[in-house]
Scaffold this motif. Structure first.
Motif, PDB file in Angstrom:
ATOM      1  N   ASP A  96       0.819  -1.209   0.000  1.00  0.00           N
ATOM      2  CA  ASP A  96       0.000   0.000   0.000  1.00  0.00           C
ATOM      3  C   ASP A  96       0.856   1.263   0.000  1.00  0.00           C
ATOM      4  OD1 ASP A  96      -2.335   1.505   0.050  1.00  0.00           O
ATOM      5  OD2 ASP A  96      -2.481   1.450   2.235  1.00  0.00           O
ATOM      6  N   GLY A  97       0.565   2.132  -0.960  1.00  0.00           N
ATOM      7  CA  GLY A  97       1.252   3.407  -1.056  1.00  0.00           C
ATOM      8  C   GLY A  97       2.520   3.392  -1.888  1.00  0.00           C
ATOM      9  N   LEU A  98       2.962   2.237  -2.333  1.00  0.00           N
ATOM     10  CA  LEU A  98       4.179   2.144  -3.134  1.00  0.00           C
ATOM     11  C   LEU A  98       3.820   1.885  -4.593  1.00  0.00           C
ATOM     12  CD1 LEU A  98       6.436   0.060  -0.713  1.00  0.00           C
ATOM     13  CD2 LEU A  98       6.251   2.546  -0.929  1.00  0.00           C
ATOM     14  N   GLU A  99       4.604   2.437  -5.506  1.00  0.00           N
ATOM     15  CA  GLU A  99       4.323   2.335  -6.943  1.00  0.00           C
ATOM     16  C   GLU A  99       4.742   0.997  -7.557  1.00  0.00           C
ATOM     17  OE1 GLU A  99       2.764   4.483  -9.132  1.00  0.00           O
ATOM     18  OE2 GLU A  99       2.173   5.556  -7.323  1.00  0.00           O
ATOM     19  N   GLU A 100       5.847   0.452  -7.105  1.00  0.00           N
ATOM     20  CA  GLU A 100       6.379  -0.765  -7.715  1.00  0.00           C
ATOM     21  C   GLU A 100       5.605  -1.992  -7.227  1.00  0.00           C
ATOM     22  OE1 GLU A 100       8.810  -1.117 -10.095  1.00  0.00           O
ATOM     23  OE2 GLU A 100       8.621   1.066 -10.187  1.00  0.00           O
ATOM     24  N   PRO A 101       5.172  -2.849  -8.139  1.00  0.00           N
ATOM     25  CA  PRO A 101       4.462  -4.059  -7.717  1.00  0.00           C
ATOM     26  C   PRO A 101       5.400  -5.030  -7.002  1.00  0.00           C
ATOM     27  CG  PRO A 101       4.800  -4.080 -10.094  1.00  0.00           C
ATOM     28  CD  PRO A 101       5.286  -2.750  -9.601  1.00  0.00           C
ATOM     29  N   VAL A 102       4.832  -5.773  -6.070  1.00  0.00           N
ATOM     30  CA  VAL A 102       5.600  -6.804  -5.362  1.00  0.00           C
ATOM     31  C   VAL A 102       5.384  -8.179  -5.982  1.00  0.00           C
ATOM     32  CG1 VAL A 102       5.689  -5.502  -3.228  1.00  0.00           C
ATOM     33  CG2 VAL A 102       3.836  -7.145  -3.575  1.00  0.00           C
ATOM     34  N   ALA A 103       4.270  -8.358  -6.708  1.00  0.00           N
ATOM     35  CA  ALA A 103       3.993  -9.643  -7.346  1.00  0.00           C
ATOM     36  C   ALA A 103       3.028  -9.451  -8.511  1.00  0.00           C
ATOM     37  CB  ALA A 103       3.406 -10.625  -6.339  1.00  0.00           C
ATOM     38  N   HIS A 104       3.090 -10.395  -9.437  1.00  0.00           N
ATOM     39  CA  HIS A 104       2.169 -10.422 -10.574  1.00  0.00           C
ATOM     40  C   HIS A 104       1.742 -11.867 -10.765  1.00  0.00           C
ATOM     41  CE1 HIS A 104       1.024 -10.734 -14.855  1.00  0.00           C
ATOM     42  NE2 HIS A 104       0.416  -9.605 -14.578  1.00  0.00           N
ATOM     43  N   ALA A 105       0.433 -12.076 -10.908  1.00  0.00           N
ATOM     44  CA  ALA A 105      -0.097 -13.429 -11.046  1.00  0.00           C
ATOM     45  C   ALA A 105      -1.056 -13.512 -12.223  1.00  0.00           C
ATOM     46  CB  ALA A 105      -0.825 -13.839  -9.772  1.00  0.00           C
ATOM     47  N   VAL A 106      -1.148 -14.709 -12.776  1.00  0.00           N
ATOM     48  CA  VAL A 106      -2.127 -15.021 -13.813  1.00  0.00           C
ATOM     49  C   VAL A 106      -2.831 -16.298 -13.373  1.00  0.00           C
ATOM     50  CG1 VAL A 106      -2.496 -15.630 -16.231  1.00  0.00           C
ATOM     51  CG2 VAL A 106      -0.742 -13.954 -15.626  1.00  0.00           C
ATOM     52  N   GLY A 107      -4.142 -16.292 -13.433  1.00  0.00           N
ATOM     53  CA  GLY A 107      -4.889 -17.462 -13.003  1.00  0.00           C
ATOM     54  C   GLY A 107      -6.038 -17.785 -13.931  1.00  0.00           C
ATOM     55  N   THR A 108      -6.457 -19.041 -13.871  1.00  0.00           N
ATOM     56  CA  THR A 108      -7.597 -19.525 -14.640  1.00  0.00           C
ATOM     57  C   THR A 108      -8.588 -20.162 -13.684  1.00  0.00           C
ATOM     58  OG1 THR A 108      -6.166 -19.994 -16.526  1.00  0.00           O
ATOM     59  CG2 THR A 108      -8.331 -21.047 -16.525  1.00  0.00           C
ATOM     60  N   TYR A 109      -9.847 -19.859 -13.874  1.00  0.00           N
ATOM     61  CA  TYR A 109     -10.922 -20.457 -13.094  1.00  0.00           C
ATOM     62  C   TYR A 109     -11.813 -21.271 -14.026  1.00  0.00           C
ATOM     63  CZ  TYR A 109     -10.723 -18.551  -8.374  1.00  0.00           C
ATOM     64  OH  TYR A 109     -10.383 -18.283  -7.087  1.00  0.00           O
ATOM     65  N   SER A 110     -12.326 -22.375 -13.494  1.00  0.00           N
ATOM     66  CA  SER A 110     -13.304 -23.183 -14.196  1.00  0.00           C
ATOM     67  C   SER A 110     -14.686 -22.850 -13.638  1.00  0.00           C
ATOM     68  CB  SER A 110     -12.998 -24.671 -13.979  1.00  0.00           C
ATOM     69  OG  SER A 110     -14.005 -25.462 -14.557  1.00  0.00           O
ATOM     70  N   ILE A 111     -15.615 -22.631 -14.545  1.00  0.00           N
ATOM     71  CA  ILE A 111     -16.996 -22.336 -14.169  1.00  0.00           C
ATOM     72  C   ILE A 111     -17.798 -23.625 -14.372  1.00  0.00           C
ATOM     73  CG2 ILE A 111     -18.995 -20.858 -14.586  1.00  0.00           C
ATOM     74  CD1 ILE A 111     -16.345 -19.392 -13.731  1.00  0.00           C
ATOM     75  N   PRO A 112     -18.538 -24.081 -13.351  1.00  0.00           N
ATOM     76  CA  PRO A 112     -19.310 -25.325 -13.506  1.00  0.00           C
ATOM     77  C   PRO A 112     -20.281 -25.236 -14.681  1.00  0.00           C
ATOM     78  CG  PRO A 112     -19.435 -24.504 -11.253  1.00  0.00           C
ATOM     79  CD  PRO A 112     -18.737 -23.455 -12.056  1.00  0.00           C
ATOM     80  N   PRO A 113     -20.490 -26.352 -15.390  1.00  0.00           N
ATOM     81  CA  PRO A 113     -21.345 -26.323 -16.580  1.00  0.00           C
ATOM     82  C   PRO A 113     -22.779 -25.875 -16.315  1.00  0.00           C
ATOM     83  CG  PRO A 113     -20.637 -28.579 -16.077  1.00  0.00           C
ATOM     84  CD  PRO A 113     -19.941 -27.669 -15.129  1.00  0.00           C
ATOM     85  N   ASP A 114     -23.302 -26.135 -15.127  1.00  0.00           N
ATOM     86  CA  ASP A 114     -24.679 -25.748 -14.821  1.00  0.00           C
ATOM     87  C   ASP A 114     -24.746 -24.456 -14.018  1.00  0.00           C
ATOM     88  OD1 ASP A 114     -23.581 -26.709 -12.507  1.00  0.00           O
ATOM     89  OD2 ASP A 114     -25.304 -27.937 -11.956  1.00  0.00           O
ATOM     90  N   ALA A 115     -23.666 -23.710 -13.990  1.00  0.00           N
ATOM     91  CA  ALA A 115     -23.573 -22.515 -13.139  1.00  0.00           C
ATOM     92  C   ALA A 115     -24.658 -21.489 -13.415  1.00  0.00           C
ATOM     93  CB  ALA A 115     -22.211 -21.863 -13.299  1.00  0.00           C
ATOM     94  N   PHE A 116     -24.954 -21.254 -14.655  1.00  0.00           N
ATOM     95  CA  PHE A 116     -25.885 -20.184 -14.974  1.00  0.00           C
ATOM     96  C   PHE A 116     -27.331 -20.592 -14.778  1.00  0.00           C
ATOM     97  CE2 PHE A 116     -21.938 -19.259 -17.183  1.00  0.00           C
ATOM     98  CZ  PHE A 116     -21.658 -18.039 -16.609  1.00  0.00           C
ATOM     99  N   SER A 117     -27.621 -21.884 -14.896  1.00  0.00           N
ATOM    100  CA  SER A 117     -28.995 -22.323 -14.675  1.00  0.00           C
ATOM    101  C   SER A 117     -29.310 -22.466 -13.187  1.00  0.00           C
ATOM    102  CB  SER A 117     -29.239 -23.656 -15.393  1.00  0.00           C
ATOM    103  OG  SER A 117     -28.378 -24.653 -14.885  1.00  0.00           O
TER     104      SER A 117
END
Length: 155
Positions: free
Chosen positions: A129-150
């Motif tokens: 908090d308050g600092l300009e330089e990032p301390v970490a960078h992440a990339v992630g993938t999530y799976s959405i259940p097939p019946d999630a929207f119903s």
């Protein structure tokens, strides 16, 4: 979209900020993470750093940063697709860039890169908090259940 130096745009997410906070508090009562903001395909979260997050060397532990990054992805996803509790992490890669300050909170800024019907990919940049330089960078993938929207209103 959220940005460290710009105003948050007005959006109409599937879950409002208050709903997300209530959901996370109920489903993850042990969480020490605060949802600060949501935007279009984005979120900003805060980890109030305490002694339980520190490791030898006077810095925040990698698992604490990974927790914050993964939660930022989850919150950004739920703000877009609604209450889909069983959306799960399938991949998460993090690069530690700089030593985080042990006496400052961590801020995670997430941006969703691909929002598909079954997979969601996002990136998270973590700052002391308050600092300009990032301390970490992440990339992630999530799976959405097939019946999630119903079935999302039943969860």
């Amino acid at each position: 979209m959220l940005c460290r130096h710009k105003q948050v745009e007005e959006v109409h997410p599937m879950m409002e900020l208050s709903e997300l906070r209530e959901f996370i508090d109920k489903e993850f009562p042990q969480s020490q993470i605060e949802i600060e903001a949501i935007g279009e395909k984005s979120s900003r979260l805060r980890l109030r750093v305490g002694t339980s997050h520190l490791r030898p060397g006077g810095t925040v532990s990698g698992p604490s940063m990974m927790l914050l990054g993964d939660c930022a992805l989850y919150v950004a996803i739920l703000s877009e697709i609604g209450r889909v509790a069983l959306a799960v992490t399938t991949s998460f890669n993090i690069n530690f860039l700089n030593k985080p300050s042990a006496d400052k909170d961590l801020i995670a800024e997430c941006k969703l890169l691909k929002l598909g019907s079954r997979l969601v990919i996002g990136e998270v940049t973590i700052y002391s908090d308050g600092l300009e330089e990032p301390v970490a960078h992440a990339v992630g993938t999530y799976s959405i259940p097939p019946d999630a929207f119903s079935n999302r209103d039943e969860q």
